[in-house]
Design a protein around this motif. Structure first.
Motif, PDB file in Angstrom:
ATOM      1  N   TRP A  95       1.070  20.706  -6.855  1.00 43.43           N
ATOM      2  CA  TRP A  95      -0.383  20.464  -7.327  1.00 43.43           C
ATOM      3  C   TRP A  95      -1.422  21.170  -6.468  1.00 43.43           C
ATOM      4  N   VAL A  96      -2.681  21.413  -7.221  1.00 44.00           N
ATOM      5  CA  VAL A  96      -3.784  22.024  -6.667  1.00 44.00           C
ATOM      6  C   VAL A  96      -4.052  20.796  -5.592  1.00 44.00           C
ATOM      7  N   THR A  97      -4.691  21.214  -4.489  1.00 48.83           N
ATOM      8  CA  THR A  97      -5.179  20.350  -3.413  1.00 48.83           C
ATOM      9  C   THR A  97      -6.238  19.251  -4.135  1.00 48.83           C
ATOM     10  N   LEU A  98      -7.084  19.785  -4.701  1.00 46.27           N
ATOM     11  CA  LEU A  98      -8.143  18.804  -5.161  1.00 46.27           C
ATOM     12  C   LEU A  98      -7.472  17.670  -6.049  1.00 46.27           C
ATOM     13  N   ASN A  99      -6.574  18.063  -7.106  1.00 48.21           N
ATOM     14  CA  ASN A  99      -5.779  17.233  -7.852  1.00 48.21           C
ATOM     15  C   ASN A  99      -5.522  16.078  -6.929  1.00 48.21           C
ATOM     16  N   ALA A 100      -4.584  16.666  -5.842  1.00 48.05           N
ATOM     17  CA  ALA A 100      -3.567  16.002  -5.097  1.00 48.05           C
ATOM     18  C   ALA A 100      -4.732  15.008  -4.551  1.00 48.05           C
ATOM     19  N   ALA A 101      -5.923  15.327  -4.123  1.00 48.05           N
ATOM     20  CA  ALA A 101      -6.852  14.356  -3.250  1.00 48.05           C
ATOM     21  C   ALA A 101      -7.422  13.177  -4.320  1.00 48.05           C
ATOM     22  N   PHE A 102      -7.609  13.695  -5.601  1.00 47.67           N
ATOM     23  CA  PHE A 102      -8.132  12.511  -6.361  1.00 47.67           C
ATOM     24  C   PHE A 102      -6.931  11.619  -6.850  1.00 47.67           C
TER      25      PHE A 102
ATOM     26  N   LEU B  22       0.919  -1.266  -0.061  1.00 47.52           N
ATOM     27  CA  LEU B  22      -0.237  -0.093  -0.080  1.00 47.52           C
ATOM     28  C   LEU B  22       0.890   1.166   0.118  1.00 47.52           C
ATOM     29  N   LYS B  23       0.597   2.111  -0.799  1.00 45.79           N
ATOM     30  CA  LYS B  23       1.260   3.425  -0.892  1.00 45.79           C
ATOM     31  C   LYS B  23       0.969   4.203   0.387  1.00 45.79           C
ATOM     32  N   SER B  24       2.020   4.865   0.917  1.00 47.11           N
ATOM     33  CA  SER B  24       1.834   5.508   2.219  1.00 47.11           C
ATOM     34  C   SER B  24       2.369   7.133   1.918  1.00 47.11           C
ATOM     35  N   SER B  25       3.083   7.649   0.953  1.00 41.54           N
ATOM     36  CA  SER B  25       3.313   8.938   0.786  1.00 41.54           C
ATOM     37  C   SER B  25       3.159   9.334  -0.745  1.00 41.54           C
ATOM     38  N   TRP B  26       3.059  10.743  -0.854  1.00 42.66           N
ATOM     39  CA  TRP B  26       2.872  11.138  -2.328  1.00 42.66           C
ATOM     40  C   TRP B  26       3.532  12.313  -2.680  1.00 42.66           C
ATOM     41  N   PRO B  27       4.979  11.957  -2.789  1.00 45.14           N
ATOM     42  CA  PRO B  27       5.783  13.479  -2.962  1.00 45.14           C
ATOM     43  C   PRO B  27       5.654  14.020  -4.231  1.00 45.14           C
ATOM     44  N   GLU B  28       5.021  13.161  -5.298  1.00 46.25           N
ATOM     45  CA  GLU B  28       4.555  13.741  -6.670  1.00 46.25           C
ATOM     46  C   GLU B  28       3.742  14.950  -6.481  1.00 46.25           C
ATOM     47  N   VAL B  29       2.732  14.951  -5.554  1.00 47.89           N
ATOM     48  CA  VAL B  29       1.660  15.783  -5.416  1.00 47.89           C
ATOM     49  C   VAL B  29       2.062  17.319  -4.999  1.00 47.89           C
ATOM     50  N   VAL B  30       3.244  17.383  -4.558  1.00 45.35           N
ATOM     51  CA  VAL B  30       3.783  18.533  -3.871  1.00 45.35           C
ATOM     52  C   VAL B  30       3.821  19.584  -5.199  1.00 45.35           C
TER      53      VAL B  30
ATOM     54  N   ILE C 171      -3.144  13.612   5.518  1.00 43.03           N
ATOM     55  CA  ILE C 171      -3.375  14.856   5.789  1.00 43.03           C
ATOM     56  C   ILE C 171      -2.651  15.714   4.492  1.00 43.03           C
ATOM     57  N   ILE C 172      -3.331  16.729   3.911  1.00 48.57           N
ATOM     58  CA  ILE C 172      -2.868  17.443   2.595  1.00 48.57           C
ATOM     59  C   ILE C 172      -2.795  18.927   3.105  1.00 48.57           C
ATOM     60  N   VAL C 173      -1.462  19.224   3.286  1.00 44.23           N
ATOM     61  CA  VAL C 173      -1.004  20.726   3.575  1.00 44.23           C
ATOM     62  C   VAL C 173      -0.876  21.546   2.519  1.00 44.23           C
ATOM     63  N   CYS C 174      -1.574  22.753   2.769  1.00 43.10           N
ATOM     64  CA  CYS C 174      -1.409  23.570   1.491  1.00 43.10           C
ATOM     65  C   CYS C 174      -1.142  25.020   1.955  1.00 43.10           C
TER      66      CYS C 174
ATOM     67  N   VAL D  66      -2.192  25.342  -2.749  1.00 45.40           N
ATOM     68  CA  VAL D  66      -1.222  24.554  -3.494  1.00 45.40           C
ATOM     69  C   VAL D  66      -0.720  23.595  -2.515  1.00 45.40           C
ATOM     70  N   VAL D  67      -0.310  22.396  -2.895  1.00 45.85           N
ATOM     71  CA  VAL D  67       0.178  21.414  -1.825  1.00 45.85           C
ATOM     72  C   VAL D  67       1.714  21.906  -1.529  1.00 45.85           C
TER      73      VAL D  67
END
Length: 77
Positions: free
Chosen positions: A24-31, A14-22, A61-64, A69-70
């Motif tokens: 990005w706009v928060t909603l795109n990151a959430a998707f 299971l993936k546990s982190s998403w450095p690639e979305v830093v 948790i998404i911090v923007c 922007v993430v």
């Protein structure tokens, strides 16, 4: 809501982190996070709001910033 299964060899795939979305706009990151891990929820926090200090394995948790922007790598917990 589906739940991702662990690898057959007993490992945790299971993936546990998403450095690639830093950056990005928060909603795109959430998707993206929901696409990778439909078993977790996403919570949004704008800096400098204090983050929760409890661990929740079903939360990301998404911090923007003030432009939605993430700014920090989202991680499970």
């Amino acid at each position: 809501m589906g739940r991702a299964a662990p690898a057959a060899d007993g490992g945790d795939d299971l993936k546990s982190s998403w450095p690639e979305v830093v950056g990005w706009v928060t909603l795109n990151a959430a998707f993206k996070i929901s696409s990778d891990r439909p078993d977790v929820s996403t919570d949004f926090y704008m800096i400098p709001t204090p983050l929760p200090n409890d661990y929740n394995p079903r939360r990301v948790i998404i911090v923007c910033d003030d432009r939605s922007v993430v700014v920090k790598t989202p991680v499970v917990g």
